[in-house]
Design an enzyme around this catalytic site. Sequence first.
Site, PDB file in Angstrom:
ATOM      1  CG  HIS A 298      -0.766  28.775  -9.198  1.00  0.00           C
ATOM      2  ND1 HIS A 298      -1.246  27.563  -9.632  1.00  0.00           N
ATOM      3  CD2 HIS A 298      -0.710  29.570 -10.297  1.00  0.00           C
ATOM      4  CE1 HIS A 298      -1.462  27.617 -10.936  1.00  0.00           C
ATOM      5  NE2 HIS A 298      -1.146  28.828 -11.355  1.00  0.00           N
TER       6      HIS A 298
ATOM      7  NE  ARG B  38      -8.324  21.285 -12.978  1.00  0.00           N
ATOM      8  CZ  ARG B  38      -7.983  20.014 -12.852  1.00  0.00           C
ATOM      9  NH1 ARG B  38      -8.564  19.281 -11.911  1.00  0.00           N
ATOM     10  NH2 ARG B  38      -7.102  19.466 -13.649  1.00  0.00           N
TER      11      ARG B  38
END
Length: 331
Positions: free
Chosen positions: A104, A199
């Site tokens: 993140h 991802r």
Amino acid sequence: MNESILYPLFFTPIYQYRLWGGRRLTNLLTEPLPKGPVGEAWILSDRDDYASVVNAGIYKGYTLTQLFEQYPESIMGKLAGQFDRFPLLLKFLDAQEVLSVQVHPSDDQKEYIPKGDTGKTEAWFVIESGPKAKIYAGLTPGTTEQDLRKGLADHRVADYIHCFVPKPGDGVFIHSGTVHTLADVVVFEVQENSDTTYRLYDWDRTDAKTGKPRELQVDEALACIDFNLTDIDPVKPKDITTGKVIREEYFNNEHFIMWRMHTTDKFTVGAEDEPRILVCTEGNGELNFNGTKYPVKKGDVVLLPAEIGVINCIPQGKINLLEIAIPDTNK
């Protein structure tokens, strides 16, 4: 309603399909699960797409978003005006299968954060672990971007990520920029109110719903990685026990503070002029406020608006209760 008459607020969980999910949230929550793999239950959410709904009392049917907008001072107290929306997002996760390897962005990486969102620092509290339980958190020391790109090409990304076998009661802090994933565990997650995830790798699997691999964001993920975040292990809770009430501080950072109480004795929760959130992970009890008793059971999440202040929690047997505070950004 012109003025608030707030009380301890309970919410209905919002279930989320995830291909890596399972059915173990039935052990935590009484709300029936939908069919298929359920990976997440959003238990306190002020999101445009998924806003938590109050499930009891005069505000039954109100969303957290509505209450935050209508009664900001009553909800937030001295923190009112510091946030455009409720700043935390709380979830239960059932990672029956391993999640994608992800990262993140931090709050200052604006180019990687959608408009209206934030970075994402989060933390996990392990509730249940299975025979294949594993948490990956942080790179192995010395890992470079070139190493990860080679790992992607060779399908060996996991070789460059630190991992350990978690046990119930473990707390894991995942600062933004940390490469991470987890498998065969049920955890409580507290995080910044953000849904921004990149991802890096998804174990070469396909989504049963689409028959296709899920999209990766390799370049964005690599750009958001803090390569200094290595070898992340469970935190060592700080013991702040008083009397017979065992109280431990698990996390204390610029986004959230979290304690765990596990006891059979009466104790206090809440704080003057600031909101607190309670999450019951084991046992049951009741909250006493303004002459009314509010039963609390395993799986419940309770928002204590700032105007409530300090109240008593009386366990019925042994209870495990997490209490979460929001730091004052003006300090």
